[in-house]
Design a protein around this motif. Structure first.
Motif, PDB file in Angstrom:
ATOM      1  N   LEU A  63       0.841  -1.197   0.000  1.00 54.70           N
ATOM      2  CA  LEU A  63       0.000   0.000   0.000  1.00 54.70           C
ATOM      3  C   LEU A  63       0.876   1.247   0.000  1.00 54.70           C
ATOM      4  CD1 LEU A  63      -2.681  -1.063   2.628  1.00 54.70           C
ATOM      5  CD2 LEU A  63      -2.805  -1.233   0.145  1.00 54.70           C
ATOM      6  N   SER A  64       0.423   2.280  -0.648  1.00 59.65           N
ATOM      7  CA  SER A  64       1.183   3.529  -0.691  1.00 59.65           C
ATOM      8  C   SER A  64       1.245   4.149   0.702  1.00 59.65           C
ATOM      9  CB  SER A  64       0.537   4.510  -1.666  1.00 59.65           C
ATOM     10  OG  SER A  64      -0.689   4.987  -1.145  1.00 59.65           O
ATOM     11  N   LEU A  65       2.244   4.996   0.900  1.00 65.10           N
ATOM     12  CA  LEU A  65       2.369   5.684   2.185  1.00 65.10           C
ATOM     13  C   LEU A  65       1.140   6.553   2.439  1.00 65.10           C
ATOM     14  CD1 LEU A  65       6.122   6.772   2.000  1.00 65.10           C
ATOM     15  CD2 LEU A  65       5.161   4.750   3.107  1.00 65.10           C
ATOM     16  N   THR A  66       0.620   7.158   1.394  1.00 61.21           N
ATOM     17  CA  THR A  66      -0.576   7.994   1.527  1.00 61.21           C
ATOM     18  C   THR A  66      -1.763   7.160   1.987  1.00 61.21           C
ATOM     19  OG1 THR A  66       0.234   9.483  -0.194  1.00 61.21           O
ATOM     20  CG2 THR A  66      -2.127   9.562   0.299  1.00 61.21           C
ATOM     21  N   ARG A  67      -1.966   5.994   1.377  1.00 61.30           N
ATOM     22  CA  ARG A  67      -3.104   5.128   1.725  1.00 61.30           C
ATOM     23  C   ARG A  67      -2.977   4.617   3.157  1.00 61.30           C
ATOM     24  NH1 ARG A  67      -7.327   4.069   3.077  1.00 61.30           N
ATOM     25  NH2 ARG A  67      -8.566   2.302   2.474  1.00 61.30           N
ATOM     26  N   VAL A  68      -1.763   4.234   3.553  1.00 63.19           N
ATOM     27  CA  VAL A  68      -1.551   3.777   4.929  1.00 63.19           C
ATOM     28  C   VAL A  68      -1.832   4.926   5.901  1.00 63.19           C
ATOM     29  CG1 VAL A  68       0.144   2.898   6.580  1.00 63.19           C
ATOM     30  CG2 VAL A  68       0.100   2.002   4.248  1.00 63.19           C
ATOM     31  N   GLY A  69      -1.351   6.109   5.558  1.00 63.36           N
ATOM     32  CA  GLY A  69      -1.601   7.271   6.415  1.00 63.36           C
ATOM     33  C   GLY A  69      -3.082   7.548   6.587  1.00 63.36           C
ATOM     34  N   LEU A  70      -3.838   7.477   5.499  1.00 69.04           N
ATOM     35  CA  LEU A  70      -5.283   7.687   5.590  1.00 69.04           C
ATOM     36  C   LEU A  70      -5.939   6.656   6.504  1.00 69.04           C
ATOM     37  CD1 LEU A  70      -6.161   8.499   1.863  1.00 69.04           C
ATOM     38  CD2 LEU A  70      -6.290  10.057   3.816  1.00 69.04           C
ATOM     39  N   GLY A  71      -5.488   5.427   6.414  1.00 72.54           N
ATOM     40  CA  GLY A  71      -6.070   4.357   7.228  1.00 72.54           C
ATOM     41  C   GLY A  71      -5.796   4.502   8.716  1.00 72.54           C
TER      42      GLY A  71
END
Length: 129
Positions: A63-71
């Protein structure tokens, strides 16, 4: 009409992957999963478990860093920092072994392998050599 766009299968899979990494790390650390998503940093054990969960979500599931951050309710730069910290922690053989086993289990679970238990056993056997 104002119909919200339905979630794509990819978004659902990414969300499930995030929650799986979170649950596995929470269980491993003996911490409630809700504490990993808390808005505040929390005590050191919670912060470290959150860093490990974010790392596992990024590495095991791609998963992208952005997607992990959102989660996790964090910025992508926070996730990048967490991944760098965990990579540094992996210099310790015990830490590397523990994260390696969790990563193998998560990858196997996501792919739906029935051999998950045997893959973990193989990884554990190789680490004990």
């Amino acid at each position: 009409m104002n119909n919200p766009e339905p979630c794509s299968g990819r978004m659902l899979a990414e969300s499930a992957s995030l929650r799986l990494a979170e649950q596995v790390m929470a269980a491993s650390a003996g911490i409630a999963a809700s504490r990993l998503r808390a808005a505040r940093r929390g005590c050191l054990p919670v912060a470290r478990a959150r860093q490990r969960a974010m790392y596992l979500a990024h590495v095991a599931f791609g998963l992208s860093l952005t997607r992990v951050g959102l989660g996790f309710g964090r910025d992508r730069t926070t996730v990048r920092h967490a991944c760098a910290r965990v990579e540094d922690m992996r210099d310790d053989p015990r830490e590397d072994f523990g994260l390696g086993v969790l990563e193998t289990a998560l990858v196997a679970a996501r792919r739906g392998h029935r051999r998950a238990v045997s893959e973990i056993a193989i990884a554990a056997g190789e680490a004990n050599r």
